[in-house]
Design an enzyme around this catalytic site. Structure first.
Site, PDB file in Angstrom:
ATOM      1  N   GLY A  45       0.764  -1.242   0.000  1.00  0.00           N
ATOM      2  CA  GLY A  45       0.000   0.000   0.000  1.00  0.00           C
ATOM      3  C   GLY A  45       0.795   1.292   0.000  1.00  0.00           C
ATOM      4  CG  ASP A 104      -8.156   0.580  10.305  1.00  0.00           C
ATOM      5  OD1 ASP A 104      -8.888   1.562  10.181  1.00  0.00           O
ATOM      6  OD2 ASP A 104      -8.593  -0.579  10.403  1.00  0.00           O
ATOM      7  CE  LYS A 132      -9.532   3.951   7.694  1.00  0.00           C
ATOM      8  NZ  LYS A 132     -10.187   2.648   7.469  1.00  0.00           N
ATOM      9  CG  ASP A 160      -5.964  -3.372  -1.050  1.00  0.00           C
ATOM     10  OD1 ASP A 160      -5.544  -2.813  -0.029  1.00  0.00           O
ATOM     11  OD2 ASP A 160      -6.434  -4.525  -1.050  1.00  0.00           O
TER      12      ASP A 160
HETATM   13  P1  IMP Z   1      -4.198  -1.971  11.112  1.00  0.00           P
HETATM   14  O1  IMP Z   1      -3.301  -3.089  11.526  1.00  0.00           O
HETATM   15  O2  IMP Z   1      -5.615  -2.213  11.553  1.00  0.00           O
HETATM   16  O3  IMP Z   1      -3.700  -0.618  11.550  1.00  0.00           O
HETATM   17  O4  IMP Z   1      -4.315  -2.036   9.556  1.00  0.00           O
HETATM   18  C1  IMP Z   1      -3.465  -1.348   8.744  1.00  0.00           C
HETATM   19  C2  IMP Z   1      -3.567  -1.876   7.327  1.00  0.00           C
HETATM   20  O5  IMP Z   1      -4.930  -2.165   6.974  1.00  0.00           O
HETATM   21  C3  IMP Z   1      -3.119  -0.828   6.352  1.00  0.00           C
HETATM   22  O6  IMP Z   1      -1.739  -0.882   6.146  1.00  0.00           O
HETATM   23  C4  IMP Z   1      -3.930  -1.158   5.127  1.00  0.00           C
HETATM   24  O7  IMP Z   1      -3.262  -2.135   4.370  1.00  0.00           O
HETATM   25  C5  IMP Z   1      -5.219  -1.740   5.674  1.00  0.00           C
HETATM   26  N1  IMP Z   1      -6.293  -0.716   5.742  1.00  0.00           N
HETATM   27  C6  IMP Z   1      -6.791  -0.135   6.843  1.00  0.00           C
HETATM   28  N2  IMP Z   1      -7.764   0.744   6.556  1.00  0.00           N
HETATM   29  C7  IMP Z   1      -7.870   0.726   5.213  1.00  0.00           C
HETATM   30  C8  IMP Z   1      -8.700   1.464   4.289  1.00  0.00           C
HETATM   31  O8  IMP Z   1      -9.533   2.320   4.633  1.00  0.00           O
HETATM   32  N3  IMP Z   1      -8.513   1.178   2.963  1.00  0.00           N
HETATM   33  C9  IMP Z   1      -7.610   0.260   2.526  1.00  0.00           C
HETATM   34  N4  IMP Z   1      -6.810  -0.433   3.353  1.00  0.00           N
HETATM   35  C10 IMP Z   1      -6.937  -0.208   4.689  1.00  0.00           C
HETATM   36 MG    MG Z   2      -0.298  -1.306   4.863  1.00  0.00          MG
END
Ligand code: IMP
Ligand code: MG
Length: 182
Positions: A45, A104, A132, A160
């Protein structure tokens, strides 16, 4: 299949992303002046945001790539982090700056940072294109943030939807009826 010209509601267009990348690159230049720096790109990403930061930075650095994910498919997280590509660069005596697309829940980065710390770098920090904050479930703080966003599912500029749409030259968010178009 061609890329949709405009899909979803645009949050940041190409010019806005470039402006922000320049500002952050200038800050990184100041903060790491005279230091050994490794810029670590999280696949897949971050490729576009990573190349912007790298391109606008004036200080030289080494680069490497890592692939860690906690997402299953489409829009839901599995909660389990898996590292499928480990950087082989020597981190001892260098600062590491992880360049991420979006934070996220924070699960992926928190896990990855722990793994990187074990390799003895001088420091590990994070530069994310999007943050976020409202979705955070673990204690994690990003050092450089391109844009703070609400709890939306965003696509484009590397991000994506089920592995598609990474090449869109803007960041937009999808709503239910946009998904039906895909
Ligand atoms: P986390 O471990 O929940 O912080 O997830 C992070 C990963 O989830 C990011 O590096 C993205 O690959 C994916 N991700 C989280 N939110 C989104 C979104 O809104 N669109 C696309 N990919 C997301
Ligand atoms: Mg990522």
């Amino acid at each position: 299949m061609v890329k949709p010209k405009i899909l979803g509601k645009i949050l940041y267009d190409y010019e806005q992303i470039q402006e922000r990348a320049k500002e952050i690159a200038a800050q990184i230049d100041k903060d790491y002046e005279g230091e050994n720096l490794i810029l670590l790109c999280t696949l897949k990403g971050s490729v576009l945001w990573f190349s912007d930061i790298l391109k606008y930075m004036e200080i030289d650095c080494k680069i490497d790539f890592v692939s860690a994910s906690s997402y299953g498919s489409a829009t839901s997280t599995s909660g389990v982090v898996k590292i499928s590509l480990d950087p082989n660069i020597n981190m001892y005596n260098s600062h590491v700056l992880v360049v991420e697309d979006i934070v996220d829940s924070g699960t992926t980065l928190k896990y990855l940072m722990g793994k990187l710390e074990e390799r003895g770098p001088k420091s590990v920090k994070v530069c994310t294109m999007l943050n976020k904050e409202a979705r955070r479930t673990v204690d994690f703080h990003a050092d450089y943030v391109g844009f703070e966003i609400d709890d939306l599912f965003v696509i484009g500029y590397g991000l994506d939807y089920d592995q598609r749409l990474r090449g869109l030259p803007y960041i937009s968010y999808l709503e239910e009826n946009d998904v039906e178009e895909l």
